[in-house]
Design an enzyme around this catalytic site. Structure first.
Site, PDB file in Angstrom:
ATOM      1  N   SER A 191      43.020  11.259  72.032  1.00  0.00           N
ATOM      2  CA  SER A 191      43.073  12.528  71.326  1.00  0.00           C
ATOM      3  C   SER A 191      44.537  12.866  71.010  1.00  0.00           C
ATOM      4  O   SER A 191      45.260  12.023  70.485  1.00  0.00           O
ATOM      5  CB  SER A 191      42.395  13.607  72.183  1.00  0.00           C
ATOM      6  OG  SER A 191      41.925  14.669  71.416  1.00  0.00           O
ATOM      7  N   ASP A 438      32.828  10.250  65.864  1.00  0.00           N
ATOM      8  CA  ASP A 438      33.882  11.218  66.169  1.00  0.00           C
ATOM      9  C   ASP A 438      34.393  11.885  64.892  1.00  0.00           C
ATOM     10  O   ASP A 438      34.921  11.201  64.004  1.00  0.00           O
ATOM     11  CB  ASP A 438      35.029  10.511  66.885  1.00  0.00           C
ATOM     12  CG  ASP A 438      36.134  11.465  67.310  1.00  0.00           C
ATOM     13  OD1 ASP A 438      35.925  12.694  67.273  1.00  0.00           O
ATOM     14  OD2 ASP A 438      37.216  10.976  67.683  1.00  0.00           O
ATOM     15  N   HIS A 463      34.259  10.616  70.721  1.00  0.00           N
ATOM     16  CA  HIS A 463      35.692  10.826  70.931  1.00  0.00           C
ATOM     17  C   HIS A 463      36.191  10.013  72.128  1.00  0.00           C
ATOM     18  O   HIS A 463      35.737  10.202  73.253  1.00  0.00           O
ATOM     19  CB  HIS A 463      35.934  12.327  71.169  1.00  0.00           C
ATOM     20  CG  HIS A 463      37.333  12.780  70.888  1.00  0.00           C
ATOM     21  ND1 HIS A 463      38.011  12.448  69.743  1.00  0.00           N
ATOM     22  CD2 HIS A 463      38.173  13.571  71.598  1.00  0.00           C
ATOM     23  CE1 HIS A 463      39.203  13.013  69.755  1.00  0.00           C
ATOM     24  NE2 HIS A 463      39.337  13.687  70.867  1.00  0.00           N
TER      25      HIS A 463
END
Length: 503
Positions: A191, A438, A463
């Site tokens: 991320s 994602d 994710h």
């Protein structure tokens, strides 16, 4: 991790405003969820094996790496685990036990350590590596000014550039203490942490030898060519693809339309308050819409194939489960409620909902709010046509007004692409992995850049699924992704080890 890690990643609305019927409201979003001390030790729906034990340390870090007249320091927290480390002897010229360095992102570093078990439990063991997790300044317990860290006068040191400089100073110091200066350093992150890993390798190739940037949307900025609508289109597709007709997504769009119509009626906001079992009466429909959007997009981010509690406790493939629940009723708003219950109330313990709470770990968004104002300007829009959300363009003018009023900051709209290169970056020995499910794939690196900047697309992956603990329910795509990642990182570590051997 995210989230985005970390993360990020996370979709939190900060500002709303009702406008005309064509453009029902505007908003801008912080891209990652907010992790906190609340989540430490929280059990998932299905518990994963614990990561290896670690020791906590503190380093007196430089406050401002780019001002040589400033002598300030602060205590930065980091974690070390040598459980699997093939530590070099003092006489060893070549280090065969690399350093796996986690670029801490927007939250408590222990939380990321506990949710990156492919790294901590598998990769470190296979590579005989030392685990080294560093906490990002202004998050977790690494607060440069203590409880006053997020007052407007103290937030000027909260940037990705300062965070990367922290890591570049921290690593050589710690490795010198360990007698491991000649050991290769492999950076990993997911991320926002994945973005930091990518930028770390680009800016400090003398410190980090290779990297794995999972679900890292480094192109989700101006002048990169990434679509502003891409995020919401992918989230919509996740719901749409649960049936051949795309019924789940179209019904969610219908529910949003009904919500907007009700909100314009006399007593409509109170009706919506009652319908959605909100703890407090609605003052504006945007608060409800953003809360709903956050639940839907977080569900897309965490659409893992097995039960997990990364953001909220949810079943495996929660989007499939929620759309099946919606199909049991013909009323679109009631169907949307059933969808949201899978995310916000899967355990069945919630009595009423707070529209300002998007994850069980939400403590507030001040630190990321600062970063979303100074340089992390990620324009995300919905048009209500290719996606299932109410039409809402990204509004830079409103963002600027908010940031100036709240923090005294004028957003540096083009700074990230200017500083890091946008889509024209140059680097090597770097992996970008992205899951098809994602939404942040819309800003990910989806092609190879030469022979040693490798992209991996994970079908059925959400994710940074590849950073999580391997599970028997994992799709073959993520199993193969981890094999490729391990092979490349080991190869690059071996090459770096030979280059760094003691003379």
């Amino acid at each position: 991790m995210k989230l985005f890690v970390l993360l990020i990643f996370l979709i939190i609305s900060i500002l709303n405003k009702n406008v005309n019927s064509e453009q029902l409201y505007t908003r801008y979003r912080s891209p990652y969820p907010y992790y906190s001390q609340k989540n430490l030790g929280k059990k998932s729906v299905k518990d994963d094996p614990s990561p290896p034990p670690y020791k906590e340390y503190w380093y007196m870090q430089t406050l401002d790496h780019f001002n040589f007249q400033t002598k300030g320091q602060f205590a930065q927290r980091y974690l070390i685990s040598d459980t699997y480390w093939n530590k070099p002897s003092p006489s060893s010229k070549v280090c065969s036990g690399p350093i796996i360095f986690y670029t801490g992102n927007e939250g408590d570093i222990v939380w990321f350590y506990e949710n990156s078990q492919f790294i901590t439990n598998v990769l470190a063991k296979e590579m005989g590596a030392l685990l080294f997790f560093a906490e990002h300044r202004y998050y977790g317990e690494t607060l440069p000014f203590g409880n006053e860290s997020l007052t407007p006068e103290n937030t000027g040191y909260l940037t990705s550039e300062q965070a990367l400089a922290d890591y570049a100073e921290l690593i050589p110091s710690v490795l010198a203490d360990l007698g491991a200066e000649h050991c290769p350093v492999i950076s990993v992150g997911g991320s926002y942490g994945g973005m930091l890993t990518a930028w770390f390798r680009m800016k400090y190739p003398n410190i980090v030898d290779a990297g794995l940037a999972a679900s890292a949307p480094i192109l989700m900025f101006y002048k990169t060519g990434a679509s502003q609508e891409g995020f919401n289109q992918i989230a919509t597709d996740d719901f749409k693809q649960t049936s051949e007709e795309g019924t789940c997504a179209s019904r969610i769009r219908n529910a949003f339309n009904s919500i907007m119509e009700i909100s314009q009626q006399t007593g409509g906001l109170q009706q919506l308050t009652n319908t959605f079992s909100l703890c407090d009466s609605l003052n504006q429909v945007g608060d409800l819409v953003n809360w709903i959007e956050s639940g839907l997009t977080y569900m897309a981010m965490a659409d893992y194939p097995y039960p997990a509690g990364f953001l909220e406790p949810m079943p495996g493939y929660p989007i499939n489960v929620s759309c099946e629940a919606m199909a049991t009723t013909t009323d679109d708003i009631q169907g949307l409620l059933k969808v949201l219950n899978v995310y916000y109330n899967y355990t069945g313990t919630t009595q009423c909902y707070n529209t300002s709470v998007f994850t069980t770990s939400a403590l507030g968004s001040d630190a990321w709010d600062v970063q979303a104002c100074n340089e992390m300007i990620m324009p995300i829009s919905s048009n209500g046509v290719q996606d299932m959300f109410p039409a809402a363009p990204f509004n830079l003018q409103q963002l600027t007004s908010y940031c100036q009023q709240t923090w005294g900051i004028t957003p540096g709209v083009n700074w990230i692409t200017t500083y890091y290169g946008g889509s024209n970056f140059t680097t090597s020995n770097l992996i970008f992995s992205n899951g098809v499910l994602d939404p942040w794939r819309a800003g990910g690196v989806l092609k190879d850049y030469g022979d040693s900047v490798i992209h991996i697309i994970i079908d059925g992956g959400a994710h940074h699924l590849d950073l999580r603990m391997p599970n028997e329910a994992d799709p073959d795509s993520v199993i193969q992704a981890r094999i490729t990642e391990t092979k490349l990182l080991q190869m690059w570590a071996n090459e770096a080890s030979l280059k760094k051997q003691r003379k």
